[in-house]
Write an enzyme that holds these catalytic residues in place. Sequence first.
Site: not given
Ligand code: GLN
Length: 539
Positions: A383, A509, A511
């Site tokens: 992310c 994600h 995970e």
């Molecule tokens: N802050 C980033 C976004 O909003 C990544 C979010 C995250 O890592 N879950 O896109």
Amino acid sequence: MASSKYIFVTGGVASSLGKGIISASLAKLLQARGFTVTIQKLDPYINIDPGTLNPYEHGECFVTEDGAETDLDLGHYERYLNVPTSQANNVTTGRIYQEVILKERRGDYLGETVQVIPHITDEIKRRIKLLGTDKGFDFVITEIGGTVGDIESLPYIEAVRQMRWEMGTDCLVIHLTLVPFLAAAAELKTKPTQHSVKALLEQGVQPDIIVCRTEKHLNENLRNKIALFCNVNPTSVIESIDAESIYDVPLLMLDEKLDLEVLEKMHMPVGHTPELTRWEEFLFRLKHPTRKVVIGLVGKYVELKDAYKSINESFVHAGAANQCKVVVKAIHSENISTDTVASVLEGLDGILVAPGFGSRGIEGKIEAIRYAREKNIPFLGICLGMQCAVIEFGRNVLGLSKAHSTEMDPETPDPVIDIMEDQKTVCKKGGTMRLGAFPCTIKKDTLAHRVYNTIDIQERHRHRYEFNNRYLDAYQKAGMIASGINQKDNLVEIVELSEHPWFVGIQFHPEYKSTVANPHPLFVNFVKAAIENNPDRSL
Ligand code: GLN
């Protein structure tokens, strides 16, 4: 089976005794006997969900397939049971009150005084029964957050009291307490357990089973003493001794016959002996590694173990799959700069840059990625970690020295990561990100394709920003390719480097989807790449 059975798990004496692990372990045993089981967490705080909470307050925020931002215990439930949870599996006081207040405004209670009993308790009971009646599970295990005696948990305990009264043996209460060992007296002490059961009794609830967390074995005398003072059978006093791994707990509970005690009390057939062969094989591989790797986890909440819970557990699953001990070294991104990067990251076999929000520590993450890219160290960016990989490549390979995400620098001349179109008009913060499972199509003959061994995948998301497609051509020509795309919205979901042994950034994600039964292929392959990077490391 005619009707669902409801099991409640309450906690006493201290927090963090592992109600989530006990609930998940019992669920695992019942599942292994052939029953369908789900677990629900009721959280007594007023936030509608933990999505707006700081990880320092609450640990990781877990995300379900249907896009609920939930308590991290739901991660344990999924990792143990290998069954997805949903919005209905995590309910907070905020959500209960929100529903009741909405109904009041709509006029559903016209003429009535709206009160904690029965309106709030009815709404709590409705949320609990939803999982039984509507979804048809044989067992619904409901974990009540907090500790008995807290002001916030009163309505929940009252709802438990009512359900027990209404449903008789279709309902059961397990109370988890602590039996501390006093070194000076060289003795285990049962008094805190007695007091905590008294606190529960004052609220009208007699626990059926008492699970005692302890660092030393409980002898017969202690079990009898707890049974006598707390009105339960000695067989209903269950020891929960500190374990080497949380994944040992289902087998420890099997030895203690927790599942049999529950089934007998609920007048249920015992069914077959739990089928736990695969679980035992997993534990064997976990405990008998033949090699070791050291992975750096670069993030900004690294001092807090629970902040990256699912990532750490995914490494446990992937380690077992490779029969490899994975040492995860937490590295604070604020400690990384151009000057320190080589010494801070020296000796790592793989580098993971964690998800996150906001600009604190961002330059350290970017510097860590440059190091992984230039030194050919296996890299996984999740992310924000993927977004940082895109920024790094823009700055250091494409020469866009001010490339950034508009989250950190709204004025950047090269917004290589930008807010998604449909997020531009969103002002409210709660539950408004791109959340939950979305499909992704993988490009053939890429590393992502080799990892997943399929073209169509679904992964869970939690973000507002995204790769800016204006730059896609330039990136692909220079060697960072988009190997996974969400075709419906034309969003880049996976990037990788063609000229690197193992470099993957993912907007989703993985995970959240790794379980004991299904370790996530990205983590399994990442660990494999780390082993190949340093095959001679001794155990
Ligand atoms: N802050 C980033 C976004 O909003 C990544 C979010 C995250 O890592 N879950 O896109």
